[in-house]
Design a protein around this motif. Structure first.
Motif, PDB file in Angstrom:
ATOM      1  N   LEU A  28      32.982  45.289  36.924  1.00  0.00           N
ATOM      2  CA  LEU A  28      33.046  45.924  35.604  1.00  0.00           C
ATOM      3  C   LEU A  28      32.284  47.245  35.592  1.00  0.00           C
ATOM      4  N   ALA A  29      31.177  47.316  36.325  1.00  0.00           N
ATOM      5  CA  ALA A  29      30.430  48.579  36.398  1.00  0.00           C
ATOM      6  C   ALA A  29      31.288  49.695  36.975  1.00  0.00           C
ATOM      7  N   ALA A  30      32.210  49.339  37.879  1.00  0.00           N
ATOM      8  CA  ALA A  30      33.062  50.333  38.543  1.00  0.00           C
ATOM      9  C   ALA A  30      34.352  50.623  37.780  1.00  0.00           C
ATOM     10  N   GLY A  31      34.591  49.886  36.705  1.00  0.00           N
ATOM     11  CA  GLY A  31      35.888  50.034  36.026  1.00  0.00           C
ATOM     12  C   GLY A  31      37.004  49.397  36.825  1.00  0.00           C
ATOM     13  N   ALA A  32      36.622  48.519  37.769  1.00  0.00           N
ATOM     14  CA  ALA A  32      37.602  47.800  38.592  1.00  0.00           C
ATOM     15  C   ALA A  32      38.022  46.525  37.874  1.00  0.00           C
ATOM     16  N   CYS A  33      38.838  45.705  38.523  1.00  0.00           N
ATOM     17  CA  CYS A  33      39.260  44.457  37.884  1.00  0.00           C
ATOM     18  C   CYS A  33      38.928  43.282  38.787  1.00  0.00           C
ATOM     19  N   ILE A  34      38.843  42.107  38.156  1.00  0.00           N
ATOM     20  CA  ILE A  34      38.452  40.899  38.867  1.00  0.00           C
ATOM     21  C   ILE A  34      39.315  39.742  38.419  1.00  0.00           C
ATOM     22  N   SER A  35      39.896  39.041  39.387  1.00  0.00           N
ATOM     23  CA  SER A  35      40.705  37.862  39.106  1.00  0.00           C
ATOM     24  C   SER A  35      39.851  36.631  39.385  1.00  0.00           C
ATOM     25  N   CYS A  36      39.667  35.799  38.369  1.00  0.00           N
ATOM     26  CA  CYS A  36      38.743  34.670  38.444  1.00  0.00           C
ATOM     27  C   CYS A  36      39.500  33.377  38.705  1.00  0.00           C
ATOM     28  N   ALA A  37      39.413  32.895  39.928  1.00  0.00           N
ATOM     29  CA  ALA A  37      40.056  31.635  40.300  1.00  0.00           C
ATOM     30  C   ALA A  37      39.267  30.469  39.713  1.00  0.00           C
ATOM     31  N   PRO A  38      39.914  29.318  39.553  1.00  0.00           N
ATOM     32  CA  PRO A  38      39.207  28.145  39.034  1.00  0.00           C
ATOM     33  C   PRO A  38      38.361  27.480  40.106  1.00  0.00           C
ATOM     34  N   GLY A  39      37.431  28.224  40.679  1.00  0.00           N
ATOM     35  CA  GLY A  39      36.599  27.708  41.752  1.00  0.00           C
ATOM     36  C   GLY A  39      37.233  27.948  43.110  1.00  0.00           C
ATOM     37  N   PHE A  40      36.523  27.506  44.154  1.00  0.00           N
ATOM     38  CA  PHE A  40      37.031  27.686  45.509  1.00  0.00           C
ATOM     39  C   PHE A  40      37.777  26.440  45.951  1.00  0.00           C
ATOM     40  N   ASN A  41      39.000  26.641  46.406  1.00  0.00           N
ATOM     41  CA  ASN A  41      39.809  25.568  46.971  1.00  0.00           C
ATOM     42  C   ASN A  41      40.466  26.125  48.224  1.00  0.00           C
ATOM     43  N   ALA A  42      40.016  25.629  49.379  1.00  0.00           N
ATOM     44  CA  ALA A  42      40.517  26.181  50.640  1.00  0.00           C
ATOM     45  C   ALA A  42      42.027  26.030  50.776  1.00  0.00           C
ATOM     46  N   LEU A  43      42.583  24.988  50.159  1.00  0.00           N
ATOM     47  CA  LEU A  43      44.031  24.763  50.250  1.00  0.00           C
ATOM     48  C   LEU A  43      44.820  25.757  49.399  1.00  0.00           C
ATOM     49  N   ARG A  44      44.177  26.303  48.367  1.00  0.00           N
ATOM     50  CA  ARG A  44      44.865  27.246  47.472  1.00  0.00           C
ATOM     51  C   ARG A  44      44.508  28.699  47.756  1.00  0.00           C
ATOM     52  N   PHE A  45      43.500  28.932  48.587  1.00  0.00           N
ATOM     53  CA  PHE A  45      42.979  30.283  48.755  1.00  0.00           C
ATOM     54  C   PHE A  45      44.046  31.275  49.178  1.00  0.00           C
ATOM     55  N   TYR A  46      44.869  30.906  50.158  1.00  0.00           N
ATOM     56  CA  TYR A  46      45.840  31.879  50.678  1.00  0.00           C
ATOM     57  C   TYR A  46      46.952  32.168  49.668  1.00  0.00           C
ATOM     58  N   ALA A  47      47.324  31.176  48.876  1.00  0.00           N
ATOM     59  CA  ALA A  47      48.303  31.436  47.815  1.00  0.00           C
ATOM     60  C   ALA A  47      47.716  32.397  46.782  1.00  0.00           C
ATOM     61  N   GLN A  48      46.433  32.219  46.459  1.00  0.00           N
ATOM     62  CA  GLN A  48      45.770  33.133  45.521  1.00  0.00           C
ATOM     63  C   GLN A  48      45.644  34.524  46.118  1.00  0.00           C
ATOM     64  N   LEU A  49      45.335  34.592  47.404  1.00  0.00           N
ATOM     65  CA  LEU A  49      45.238  35.886  48.084  1.00  0.00           C
ATOM     66  C   LEU A  49      46.567  36.633  48.004  1.00  0.00           C
ATOM     67  N   LYS A  50      47.661  35.913  48.197  1.00  0.00           N
ATOM     68  CA  LYS A  50      48.989  36.529  48.145  1.00  0.00           C
ATOM     69  C   LYS A  50      49.327  36.986  46.736  1.00  0.00           C
ATOM     70  N   GLU A  51      49.052  36.156  45.734  1.00  0.00           N
ATOM     71  CA  GLU A  51      49.408  36.490  44.353  1.00  0.00           C
ATOM     72  C   GLU A  51      48.554  37.611  43.781  1.00  0.00           C
ATOM     73  N   VAL A  52      47.250  37.530  43.979  1.00  0.00           N
ATOM     74  CA  VAL A  52      46.320  38.485  43.356  1.00  0.00           C
ATOM     75  C   VAL A  52      46.312  39.817  44.090  1.00  0.00           C
ATOM     76  N   ALA A  53      46.527  39.797  45.404  1.00  0.00           N
ATOM     77  CA  ALA A  53      46.482  41.005  46.242  1.00  0.00           C
ATOM     78  C   ALA A  53      45.175  41.774  46.031  1.00  0.00           C
ATOM     79  N   PRO A  54      44.043  41.117  46.257  1.00  0.00           N
ATOM     80  CA  PRO A  54      42.757  41.786  46.031  1.00  0.00           C
ATOM     81  C   PRO A  54      42.440  42.782  47.135  1.00  0.00           C
ATOM     82  N   SER A  55      41.531  43.700  46.836  1.00  0.00           N
ATOM     83  CA  SER A  55      41.028  44.593  47.877  1.00  0.00           C
ATOM     84  C   SER A  55      39.799  43.988  48.546  1.00  0.00           C
TER      85      SER A  55
END
Length: 511
Positions: free
Chosen positions: A219-246
């Motif tokens: 928020l300090a940078a004016g960037a954006c953040i996608s907040c996952a419902p916690g860490f789930n190793a089984l879902r991480f790669y699907a979230q990585l693909k959908e969110v496309a974070p830097s």
């Protein structure tokens, strides 16, 4: 402009995305500022305002991120772990003297009974799953004593957390508006964050790492953040693909779980395009850092933080400067020095001693604990220094290397062993996926060293082979006297492995 949380989000474009979540639309900065005003007015109508303490018990996600950011601009926030039991909630609510407890609209868990016992007002948070991520409204039965909404100043406490000590009563750590403002900007600067960046947060948002390193710095940078419902190793790669974070930030055990599933997600990794990966809250073993960098083709930025510093103290730099495996990097915000462990004096940077810090991100002191403050703070060179409890030294280029927590250094009959060093050796074995070394009681030596390990998938490594591997690379007194092979190493609520008490948990205590 005042150094407050409000100023972190004040100047970003109204239509720029701020907070999101996998499967949800983005909340913009304009909507976040509007939500802040609504929350401030709603709390004021309930008689809650500047200086009042509001405990928050919410699941990970955008509502939790927004609740922290907005409530902290009107009152003092105290996020609590949703997994606590009633007795734990009772302790924390009483210790905090919380005026209110914010829970989800449909929450029926143990925090309610604890709040009723402590007299904390129960405030319900209702969200709209179909609306922008993080939007919510607060409600509670009608109350008397409304107050005018007011804006905290930079010296007001915005966030209260407890230390996670395992051997004594947790200490209350108050963090001011200016502490958060300073640390968020330190991280923004270290990571060169811009409005073009997007963070995927998998860290718990009742912990300083997620709140400051992921949310506040973005928020300090004016960037954006996608907040996952916690860490789930089984879902991480699907979230990585959908969110496309830097970028994303996590603790070492999370990174290890990500690596364990890398081979079957090669296509997603190749298209991910991460600018960097960040690690903090525990030492990242050098082999894990190197494997992460090679797997994702991105620099791994290990940082060093703690609650009393509002998270970040040091950070490995971005390219073209080097990221040194086994090092937590350069001072990144506060002044970081080495001090004598038993005297209030600073040492040469190359000396091994206790790491101390000074700067605007450092807590003003533990609340109601004069003994802890006397032991943890001292004056030298006209600065107020905080003792971190960590031991380390700087190399000739100013990179800090930790040798361990002072309380975790193993004293084997007078010979000192850094468990981090032995961890790194064990993790260099290709069949060892995780390793943590710790002290066990010994009738003659006082302490000896043991190790708990998790094997790589398909490995049939046994204890004797592990000890032989270690003996070929370490002095005899550093070789673990026992090796426990586990399916999973016990972790704390934030995913960190706690060495202190691990021997007892594994049944290796004194008989």
């Amino acid at each position: 402009m005042p150094t407050t949380i409000a100023s972190l989000i004040a100047d970003h474009a109204d239509d720029s995305p701020a907070i999101g979540a996998p499967g949800r639309s983005w909340l913009t900065y304009g909507q976040l500022r509007s939500l802040t005003d609504d929350v401030s007015q709603a709390l004021a109508a309930m008689g809650i305002g500047r200086g009042d303490r509001v405990a928050i018990v919410l699941d990970n996600g955008p509502e939790m991120a927004c609740a922290f950011i907005t409530i902290a601009q009107a009152a003092t926030t105290a996020p609590l772990n949703p997994a606590y039991r009633e007795e734990e909630y009772a302790f924390y609510l009483e210790d905090l003297q919380a005026k209110a407890l914010v829970v989800a609209e449909d929450y029926g868990g143990p925090a309610l009974a604890a709040a009723e016992t402590s007299g904390a007002m129960i405030v319900r948070l209702a969200s709209d799953a179909d609306g922008p991520a993080g939007v919510f409204r607060l409600s509670r039965p009608a109350v008397d004593g409304a107050k005018a909404a007011g804006n905290p100043d930079e010296n007001d406490v915005a966030l209260i957390l407890h230390t996670s000590g395992t051997t004594s009563r947790p200490k209350i750590v108050p963090l001011t508006q200016s502490n958060i403002h300073a640390s968020a900007n330190n991280i923004r600067s270290s990571l060169a964050l811009t409005p073009e960046d997007r963070c995927l947060n998998v860290m718990p948002l009742f912990h300083i790492h997620g709140l400051i390193a992921a949310v506040a710095s973005s928020l300090a940078a004016g960037a954006c953040i996608s907040c996952a419902p916690g860490f789930n190793a089984l879902r991480f790669y699907a979230q990585l693909k959908e969110v496309a974070p830097s970028w994303y930030t996590a603790v070492p055990t999370m990174h290890q779980a990500v690596l364990a599933r890398a081979a079957r997600n090669r296509e997603i990794i190749d298209s991910a395009g991460l600018r960097f990966i960040r690690s903090s809250s525990a030492s990242l073993p050098a082999p894990v850092m190197e494997e992460l960098a090679a797997t994702f083709g991105a620099p791994v930025i290990e940082a060093y933080g703690m609650t009393e510093a509002t998270h970040q103290m040091c950070s490995n730099p971005l390219p073209p400067r080097a990221q040194k495996p086994g090092s937590v990097g350069l001072a990144a915000g506060p002044d970081v020095q080495i001090a004598a462990e038993t005297e209030n004096s600073l040492l040469e940077p190359s000396a091994t001693g206790e790491i101390v810090i000074s700067g605007p991100n450092v807590t003003p002191g533990y609340e109601g604990n004069q003994d802890a403050n006397a032991a943890s703070f001292f004056m030298a060179d006209d600065k107020r220094w905080f003792r971190t409890g960590d031991q380390g030294s700087f190399d000739e280029e100013g990179y800090l290397r930790l040798t361990g927590r002072l309380k975790e250094i193993i004293n084997r009959g007078g010979e000192k062993i850094s468990p981090l060093e032995v961890d790194a050796i064990l993790l260099s074995h290709p069949d060892i996926a995780q390793a943590v070394c710790f002290a066990v009681p010994h009738p003659k030596l006082g302490e000896d060293i043991s190790a708990a390990i998790v094997l790589a998938e398909g490995s049939e490594l046994d204890e004797k082979t592990v000890r032989t591997f270690a003996a070929e690379r370490l002095a005899d007194f550093k070789v673990p006297r026992s090796v426990v092979i586990l399916e999973e190493i016990p972790k704390g609520a934030t995913g960190k492995i706690q060495r202190i008490g691990l021997a007892e948990k594994l049944g290796l205590g004194r008989t």
